[in-house]
Design a protein around this motif. Structure first.
Motif, PDB file in Angstrom:
ATOM      1  N   SER A  30     -16.995  -0.828  12.399  1.00  0.00           N
ATOM      2  CA  SER A  30     -15.703  -1.216  11.815  1.00  0.00           C
ATOM      3  C   SER A  30     -16.472  -3.080  13.167  1.00  0.00           C
ATOM      4  N   PRO A  31     -16.265  -4.063  12.861  1.00  0.00           N
ATOM      5  CA  PRO A  31     -16.152  -4.586  11.508  1.00  0.00           C
ATOM      6  C   PRO A  31     -17.708  -4.451  10.774  1.00  0.00           C
ATOM      7  N   ILE A  32     -17.042  -3.921   9.761  1.00  0.00           N
ATOM      8  CA  ILE A  32     -18.406  -3.698   7.750  1.00  0.00           C
ATOM      9  C   ILE A  32     -18.691  -4.923   7.650  1.00  0.00           C
ATOM     10  N   PRO A  33     -19.820  -5.003   7.825  1.00  0.00           N
ATOM     11  CA  PRO A  33     -21.284  -5.549   7.249  1.00  0.00           C
ATOM     12  C   PRO A  33     -21.574  -5.737   6.149  1.00  0.00           C
ATOM     13  N   GLU A  34     -21.840  -6.364   4.921  1.00  0.00           N
ATOM     14  CA  GLU A  34     -22.086  -5.537   3.846  1.00  0.00           C
ATOM     15  C   GLU A  34     -22.828  -4.602   3.633  1.00  0.00           C
ATOM     16  N   THR A  35     -23.719  -4.735   4.746  1.00  0.00           N
ATOM     17  CA  THR A  35     -24.879  -3.159   4.630  1.00  0.00           C
ATOM     18  C   THR A  35     -24.600  -2.086   4.357  1.00  0.00           C
ATOM     19  N   ALA A  36     -23.183  -2.264   4.900  1.00  0.00           N
ATOM     20  CA  ALA A  36     -22.494  -0.831   5.097  1.00  0.00           C
ATOM     21  C   ALA A  36     -22.712  -0.134   3.663  1.00  0.00           C
ATOM     22  N   ALA A  79     -22.439 -13.354   7.461  1.00  0.00           N
ATOM     23  CA  ALA A  79     -22.644 -13.771   6.363  1.00  0.00           C
ATOM     24  C   ALA A  79     -21.835 -14.730   6.154  1.00  0.00           C
ATOM     25  N   ILE A  80     -21.391 -14.754   5.569  1.00  0.00           N
ATOM     26  CA  ILE A  80     -20.523 -15.674   4.861  1.00  0.00           C
ATOM     27  C   ILE A  80     -20.569 -16.684   6.306  1.00  0.00           C
ATOM     28  N   LEU A  81     -20.294 -16.371   7.474  1.00  0.00           N
ATOM     29  CA  LEU A  81     -20.111 -18.184   7.940  1.00  0.00           C
ATOM     30  C   LEU A  81     -21.133 -18.535   8.054  1.00  0.00           C
ATOM     31  N   SER A  82     -22.628 -17.490   7.872  1.00  0.00           N
ATOM     32  CA  SER A  82     -24.013 -18.503   8.305  1.00  0.00           C
ATOM     33  C   SER A  82     -24.740 -18.671   6.468  1.00  0.00           C
ATOM     34  N   THR A  83     -23.977 -18.570   6.155  1.00  0.00           N
ATOM     35  CA  THR A  83     -23.901 -18.856   4.156  1.00  0.00           C
ATOM     36  C   THR A  83     -23.770 -20.033   3.731  1.00  0.00           C
TER      37      THR A  83
END
Length: 337
Positions: free
Chosen positions: A130-136, A299-303
């Motif tokens: 935690s925090p949880i990345p999309e790659t978890a 990821a969402i902030l950078s994409t």
């Protein structure tokens, strides 16, 4: 230049109706397809076209896609209660996975090239970080999470085999209501903390249960990442525009603020907003509740060009209470009629 027509499945529900508002406010023509089993026709903004039907009815869906020249789909339709998914798992595989497969197949036949999918952090189960990345690791612990993950996997396979690109947005804890009072969480059975707290704030509940006080967190209660529903709707708009602008890209993105609040911190904030203390009752843990679920949102902030506009816990609570007041007045008016 006119904007493409967007089909929003489940657009009469809580999150779907807010996504409809975001699309309409941005100038998109919107067609809503909803069976109204859990949604409400009055929740659909009158600028949109509402069609009552089921996404598993492939013939009807094909007609809608053709008649309205649909160019992209936002897919919210489905069942969302974790406890119900445990008690009736086949309902969730039918409503969430099988129905989504039918929708995707019909969309592909109609030449739809972009599909945005309403997924969930429940796909992670009880993550080790935690925090949880999309790659978890995605190891869901209930049929609801598994049904959503299966749909994600199906979309990824379909995108590899067909000219389709997609984005799965994994939500954390969605709360609040449209700040302009146009929509909010209207379900008769409340299962989310801030919705329950809003009901207590306007006198519909005498107390609030706190499930577990011995978790390995700062105050012993569960920690969650609460995202305002209007920020979530904005994320959908930006993700859809990304899909249409970059047609060979597929995305999986967390939707959260990247920080969490404990149950007691949320209830303290409710007390500050209302100016009074709402009674709390300590209860046993609920099975399957992880101590902490917080999004890694890098990821969402950078994409996407998405940036939260309502990242304030007390504002989220105030909007939820304002909506609960409107909803109670609506119900009282209908009962009187």
């Amino acid at each position: 230049m006119s904007r493409p027509h967007i089909l929003v499945t489940g657009g009469a529900g809580y999150i779907g109706s807010h996504a409809v508002l975001a699309l309409l406010d941005a100038g998109y023509p919107v067609i809503v397809l909803d069976n109204l089993i859990t949604g409400f026709d009055w929740a659909v903004d009158p600028r949109a076209t509402l069609i009552v039907g089921d996404i598993a009815d492939s013939g009807m869906v094909a007609e809608v896609l053709h008649a309205h020249d649909i160019q992209a789909i936002m897919h919210f339709a489905g069942s969302i209660l974790v406890a119900e998914s445990v008690a009736d798992p086949l309902k969730y595989y039918r409503n969430n996975t099988a129905a989504s497969a039918s929708l995707v197949e019909t969309a592909l036949k109609a030449g739809i090239r972009h599909l945005l999918f309403s997924s969930t952090a429940a796909t992670y189960g009880q993550p080790p970080v935690s925090p949880i990345p999309e790659t978890a690791p995605t190891v869901p612990i209930n049929p609801y999470g598994r049904s959503k993950l299966m749909t994600e996997q199906m979309l990824a396979d379909a995108a590899r085999a067909h000219p389709l690109n997609h984005c799965a947005l994994r939500y954390f804890n969605v709360a609040g209501a449209d700040p302009h009072g146009r929509s909010g969480q209207s379900s008769a059975v409340a299962t989310h903390l801030i919705k329950i707290a809003a009901e207590a704030a306007i006198g519909l509940r005498d107390q609030i249960a706190v499930f577990g006080s011995d978790y390995p967190t700062a105050d012993g209660t569960c920690v969650r990442d609460y995202i305002h529903v209007s920020d979530l709707a904005s994320a959908h708009l930006h993700a859809l525009e990304r899909l249409m602008a970059v047609p060979d890209e597929n995305l999986v993105l967390n939707c959260g603020y990247g920080r969490g609040f404990s149950v007691l911190e949320v209830l303290d904030a409710v007390d500050r907003v209302t100016g009074r203390a709402i009674p709390r009752v300590m209860a046993d843990r609920r099975p399957g509740d992880p101590p902490e679920l917080v999004a890694d949102n890098r990821a969402i902030l950078s994409t996407l060009p998405w940036r939260p506009a309502h990242d304030d816990l007390e504002a989220i609570i105030a909007d939820a209470i304002a909506w609960e007041t409107r909803l109670a007045a609506r119900r009282a008016g209908r009962a009187a009629a």
